[in-house]
Design a protein around this motif. Structure first.
Motif, PDB file in Angstrom:
ATOM      1  N   CYS A  14       0.803  -1.237  -0.096  1.00  0.00           N
ATOM      2  CA  CYS A  14       0.007  -0.194  -0.022  1.00  0.00           C
ATOM      3  C   CYS A  14       0.845   1.390   0.014  1.00  0.00           C
ATOM      4  CB  CYS A  14      -1.095  -0.225   1.353  1.00  0.00           C
ATOM      5  SG  CYS A  14      -1.878  -1.314   1.362  1.00  0.00           S
ATOM      6  N   HIS A  15       1.358   1.675  -1.253  1.00  0.00           N
ATOM      7  CA  HIS A  15       2.001   2.978  -1.274  1.00  0.00           C
ATOM      8  C   HIS A  15       2.024   3.314  -2.498  1.00  0.00           C
ATOM      9  CE1 HIS A  15       5.268   0.122  -2.489  1.00  0.00           C
ATOM     10  NE2 HIS A  15       5.806   1.010  -3.273  1.00  0.00           N
ATOM     11  N   ASP A  16       2.550   4.740  -2.941  1.00  0.00           N
ATOM     12  CA  ASP A  16       2.621   5.254  -4.214  1.00  0.00           C
ATOM     13  C   ASP A  16       3.821   6.107  -4.206  1.00  0.00           C
ATOM     14  OD1 ASP A  16       1.900   7.543  -2.840  1.00  0.00           O
ATOM     15  OD2 ASP A  16      -0.184   7.745  -3.849  1.00  0.00           O
ATOM     16  N   GLU A  17       3.903   6.912  -5.267  1.00  0.00           N
ATOM     17  CA  GLU A  17       5.368   7.772  -5.298  1.00  0.00           C
ATOM     18  C   GLU A  17       5.457   8.816  -4.331  1.00  0.00           C
ATOM     19  OE1 GLU A  17       2.656   8.074  -7.741  1.00  0.00           O
ATOM     20  OE2 GLU A  17       3.433   6.014  -8.289  1.00  0.00           O
ATOM     21  N   ALA A  18       4.381   9.032  -3.698  1.00  0.00           N
ATOM     22  CA  ALA A  18       4.225  10.277  -2.523  1.00  0.00           C
ATOM     23  C   ALA A  18       4.427   9.807  -1.384  1.00  0.00           C
ATOM     24  CB  ALA A  18       3.001  10.943  -2.628  1.00  0.00           C
ATOM     25  N   GLY A  19       4.061   8.232  -1.187  1.00  0.00           N
ATOM     26  CA  GLY A  19       4.465   7.980   0.296  1.00  0.00           C
ATOM     27  C   GLY A  19       3.601   6.635   0.677  1.00  0.00           C
ATOM     28  N   ILE A  20       3.273   6.429   1.741  1.00  0.00           N
ATOM     29  CA  ILE A  20       2.361   5.407   2.440  1.00  0.00           C
ATOM     30  C   ILE A  20       0.839   5.646   2.214  1.00  0.00           C
ATOM     31  CG2 ILE A  20       2.055   3.966   4.416  1.00  0.00           C
ATOM     32  CD1 ILE A  20       4.624   4.904   5.671  1.00  0.00           C
ATOM     33  N   ILE A  21       0.387   4.756   1.962  1.00  0.00           N
ATOM     34  CA  ILE A  21      -1.411   4.674   2.071  1.00  0.00           C
ATOM     35  C   ILE A  21      -1.765   3.840   2.925  1.00  0.00           C
ATOM     36  CG2 ILE A  21      -3.427   4.504   0.563  1.00  0.00           C
ATOM     37  CD1 ILE A  21      -1.406   4.969  -1.967  1.00  0.00           C
ATOM     38  N   TRP A  22      -1.971   4.255   4.297  1.00  0.00           N
ATOM     39  CA  TRP A  22      -2.483   3.054   5.370  1.00  0.00           C
ATOM     40  C   TRP A  22      -3.686   2.825   5.212  1.00  0.00           C
ATOM     41  CZ3 TRP A  22       1.209   0.831   7.939  1.00  0.00           C
ATOM     42  CH2 TRP A  22       2.365   1.330   8.221  1.00  0.00           C
ATOM     43  N   PRO A  23      -3.992   1.326   5.234  1.00  0.00           N
ATOM     44  CA  PRO A  23      -5.375   1.126   5.607  1.00  0.00           C
ATOM     45  C   PRO A  23      -5.941   1.672   6.994  1.00  0.00           C
ATOM     46  CG  PRO A  23      -3.950  -0.849   5.201  1.00  0.00           C
ATOM     47  CD  PRO A  23      -3.013   0.354   5.349  1.00  0.00           C
ATOM     48  N   ASP A  24      -7.188   2.170   6.754  1.00  0.00           N
ATOM     49  CA  ASP A  24      -7.857   2.682   7.990  1.00  0.00           C
ATOM     50  C   ASP A  24      -7.513   2.272   9.362  1.00  0.00           C
ATOM     51  OD1 ASP A  24     -10.233   4.832   6.691  1.00  0.00           O
ATOM     52  OD2 ASP A  24      -9.293   3.419   5.583  1.00  0.00           O
ATOM     53  N   ALA A  25      -7.671   0.773   9.316  1.00  0.00           N
ATOM     54  CA  ALA A  25      -7.414   0.092  10.751  1.00  0.00           C
ATOM     55  C   ALA A  25      -6.229   0.222  11.235  1.00  0.00           C
ATOM     56  CB  ALA A  25      -7.939  -1.347  10.376  1.00  0.00           C
ATOM     57  N   ILE A  26      -5.100   0.379  10.679  1.00  0.00           N
ATOM     58  CA  ILE A  26      -3.972   0.436  11.333  1.00  0.00           C
ATOM     59  C   ILE A  26      -3.016   1.666  10.997  1.00  0.00           C
ATOM     60  CG2 ILE A  26      -3.738  -2.092  11.390  1.00  0.00           C
ATOM     61  CD1 ILE A  26      -1.583  -1.637   8.986  1.00  0.00           C
ATOM     62  N   ALA A  27      -3.583   2.632  10.388  1.00  0.00           N
ATOM     63  CA  ALA A  27      -2.758   3.788  10.245  1.00  0.00           C
ATOM     64  C   ALA A  27      -2.384   4.430  11.594  1.00  0.00           C
ATOM     65  CB  ALA A  27      -3.576   4.702   9.473  1.00  0.00           C
ATOM     66  N   PRO A  28      -1.196   4.972  11.750  1.00  0.00           N
ATOM     67  CA  PRO A  28      -0.710   5.265  12.994  1.00  0.00           C
ATOM     68  C   PRO A  28      -1.853   6.495  13.525  1.00  0.00           C
ATOM     69  CG  PRO A  28       0.763   6.183  11.069  1.00  0.00           C
ATOM     70  CD  PRO A  28      -0.199   5.161  10.861  1.00  0.00           C
ATOM     71  N   PHE A  29      -2.318   7.438  12.647  1.00  0.00           N
ATOM     72  CA  PHE A  29      -3.304   8.128  12.694  1.00  0.00           C
ATOM     73  C   PHE A  29      -4.552   8.143  11.946  1.00  0.00           C
ATOM     74  CE2 PHE A  29       0.911   9.919  14.444  1.00  0.00           C
ATOM     75  CZ  PHE A  29       0.488  10.148  15.705  1.00  0.00           C
ATOM     76  N   ARG A  30      -5.695   8.199  12.288  1.00  0.00           N
ATOM     77  CA  ARG A  30      -6.891   7.970  11.289  1.00  0.00           C
ATOM     78  C   ARG A  30      -6.864   9.358  10.339  1.00  0.00           C
ATOM     79  NH1 ARG A  30     -10.887   5.058  10.643  1.00  0.00           N
ATOM     80  NH2 ARG A  30     -12.761   5.992   9.825  1.00  0.00           N
ATOM     81  N   ALA A  31      -6.501  10.419  11.006  1.00  0.00           N
ATOM     82  CA  ALA A  31      -6.629  11.858  10.170  1.00  0.00           C
ATOM     83  C   ALA A  31      -5.345  12.600  10.521  1.00  0.00           C
ATOM     84  CB  ALA A  31      -7.994  12.464  10.667  1.00  0.00           C
ATOM     85  N   ALA A  32      -5.140  13.643   9.706  1.00  0.00           N
ATOM     86  CA  ALA A  32      -4.072  14.589   9.810  1.00  0.00           C
ATOM     87  C   ALA A  32      -4.820  15.916   9.730  1.00  0.00           C
ATOM     88  CB  ALA A  32      -3.072  14.618   8.932  1.00  0.00           C
ATOM     89  N   ILE A  33      -4.541  16.949  10.684  1.00  0.00           N
ATOM     90  CA  ILE A  33      -5.262  18.351  10.533  1.00  0.00           C
ATOM     91  C   ILE A  33      -4.273  18.782   9.985  1.00  0.00           C
ATOM     92  CG2 ILE A  33      -6.335  20.250  11.611  1.00  0.00           C
ATOM     93  CD1 ILE A  33      -7.226  18.180  13.789  1.00  0.00           C
ATOM     94  N   LEU A  34      -4.219  19.734   8.701  1.00  0.00           N
ATOM     95  CA  LEU A  34      -3.288  20.520   8.318  1.00  0.00           C
ATOM     96  C   LEU A  34      -3.705  22.004   8.220  1.00  0.00           C
ATOM     97  CD1 LEU A  34      -2.505  18.468   4.846  1.00  0.00           C
ATOM     98  CD2 LEU A  34      -1.713  18.048   7.387  1.00  0.00           C
ATOM     99  N   ASN A  35      -2.961  22.712   9.158  1.00  0.00           N
ATOM    100  CA  ASN A  35      -3.167  24.065   9.179  1.00  0.00           C
ATOM    101  C   ASN A  35      -2.419  24.744   8.373  1.00  0.00           C
ATOM    102  OD1 ASN A  35      -3.425  26.698  10.353  1.00  0.00           O
ATOM    103  ND2 ASN A  35      -3.566  26.150  12.500  1.00  0.00           N
TER     104      ASN A  35
END
Length: 430
Positions: A325-346
């Motif tokens: 689960c990845h592409d050129e930009a980086g990791i694509i975590w499955p929802d169940a095991i992502a270190p964080f479910r979401a990131a908030i980008l300010n």
RNA sequence: CGGGGCGUGGCGCAGCCUGGUAGCGCGCUUGUUUUGGGUACAAGAGGCCCCCGGUUCGAAUCCGGGCGCCCCGACCA
């Protein structure tokens, strides 16, 4: 968590030592750091992944009736002399001597120890069957560690041990574990396929390996597309599921059977690469006999319990999932095991409306989100969020903040939604 | 365990052949600038050049020995 106050040391450039995608990405995303050949420190975000995988493993093991315990990493050589494996295991076993010149070892697996524990306490057929597991660090002194955590020397493994009174019972335990494993992998969010396997060092005569499909996998795998239709969460019964899993063709290149393969219709033939993330064994009385573990049967005779062992490479899974689960930009975590479910980008730290929206979101999402509150440019935040692979990115900037809108981005698909804060929150939490 | 390669600021590398002031890009700090996809400028900080020994007036550079790490193969959750 606030990113500005977290140890998540991302790298813009790729460390030269890392050759394969998961290793590069684990280093770049700040999940792990290598401490010695094949030995890694798991940094906060990486540990969160291990913990999430472990939590799913625990739930599925409990559902299958297994009990968790925790055995030590260091074991006495005497235990292994009983089974004869102290000599047999070879250089892969890390042998240690303590101050009293006693022979110890860092456990590569725990058949001997669990058998000794059972032998001490379990005396009657009434107390069986039992199935015990732990999630513990193992050490195998690989000749050539490589591929980051995929082939480390120290690794985190769930290893379970089944004790049954007879073959029928042991076989049922084996089948239950296969189902539990398939459910575990399904919940983690990856496709795993069970394949007939050799029993190797552990011994025994019935074994399956679980491979997850990833283009960079170490073994070639051949399977019938019928596997893709199987849904372990919908299995009618343990027996039916096992029947289904073991009659559909699947094999690694080592065990590939051309004759059987040719019988599969061309449109159902699937070939790919696989990474082994688990293995189950039935090995009968091998350890109960060599270590003299018996229980008294109903008729007063001694019974050597029938055993099996069941392993999932927890730390390896973390790497294997990234391979899948990845592409050129980086990791694509499955929802169940992502270190964080979401990131908030300010996108505009210091803009009152934006700060307010982000602060509120952070509070509502709690520990399972990462708030990028750094004084960084938007581009850098986007790039790092993609690299870290959070399933959701909530992007807040002055542009939308004025009318209470944020942008929600789904990492896996790249989809973006302009939503109200409440709607974005609802979508992330659904 | 066989074969190959590499160790130089946090990361990626150049310098080594042909010995003489340790360099570049990124990152970091400070300031200005920019503000929705890794901005630009300026000023800084940061090095037992893996270790030990040898050669030499002088060693990152040459020689010997060690250690560490990576890659290919055989082996493995």
């Amino acid at each position: 968590m606030r990113l500005s106050q977290s140890l998540i040391p991302t790298l813009k450039e790729t460390p030269a030592d890392a050759q394969i995608a998961s290793h590069r990405l684990m280093l770049r995303a700040g999940l792990v750091r290598q401490m010695a050949s094949g030995i890694y420190a798991w940094l906060p975000a990486g540990l969160r992944v291990l913990n999430k995988i472990s939590a799913i493993v625990r739930e599925e093991q409990a559902a299958a009736g297994a009990q968790e315990l925790l055995m030590p990493t260091i074991q006495s050589a005497d235990l292994w002399r009983e089974s004869g494996r102290y000599e047999a295991y070879g250089k892969e076993m890390l042998r240690i001597t303590d101050r009293h010149e006693r022979d110890l070892l860092y456990g590569p697996t725990n058949e001997e120890m669990i058998t000794a524990i059972m032998r001490e306490s379990v005396k009657s057929y009434r107390e069986l069957p039992q199935n015990l597991y732990h999630i513990q660090w193992k050490f195998r002194d690989e000749v050539r560690p490589r591929f980051g955590v995929l082939r480390g020397r120290e690794f985190l493994m769930k290893d379970g041990y089944g004790f049954d009174l007879d073959y029928a019972g042991a076989l049922l335990t084996y089948k239950k574990m296969m189902l539990a494993y398939m459910r575990t992998f399904q919940r983690i969010g990856i496709t795993a396929i069970p394949m007939r396997a050799d029993t190797g060092q552990i011994g025994g005569d019935l074994s399956h390996e679980f491979h997850i499909l990833a283009p960079t996998g170490e073994s070639g795998v051949f399977y019938d597309a019928a596997f893709e239709a199987g849904d372990p969460s919908a299995a009618a019964s343990v027996e039916a599921f096992y029947e289904q899993m073991t009659t559909i063709y699947a094999a690694t290149d080592e065990k590939h059977d051309l004759a059987a393969w040719e019988k599969i219709p061309a449109e159902r033939k699937r070939e790919g690469r696989g990474i082994e993330v688990g293995q189950i064994f039935y090995f009968g009385k091998k350890y109960s006999e060599s270590m003299n573990f018996t229980v008294t049967g109903q008729d007063g005779t001694k019974i050597f319990p029938e055993m099996g062992s069941y392993g999932i490479g927890v730390s390896r899974l973390a790497g294997a999932i990234i391979e899948a689960c990845h592409d050129e930009a980086g990791i694509i975590w499955p929802d169940a095991i992502a270190p964080f479910r979401a990131a908030i980008l300010n996108l505009r730290q210091g803009d009152a409306a934006t700060d307010k929206i982000c602060g509120d979101l952070h509070e509502k999402l709690g520990q399972d989100c990462l708030y990028d509150d750094r004084e960084e440019r938007a581009g850098a935040k986007f790039a790092e969020a993609d690299l870290m692979g959070h399933p959701w990115q909530i992007i807040a900037g002055p542009r939308g903040a004025a009318n209470g809108q944020v942008e929600l981005k789904r990492r896996a698909t790249g989809e973006r939604f302009e939503l109200s804060v409440a709607d974005a929150l609802a979508k992330v939490l659904s």
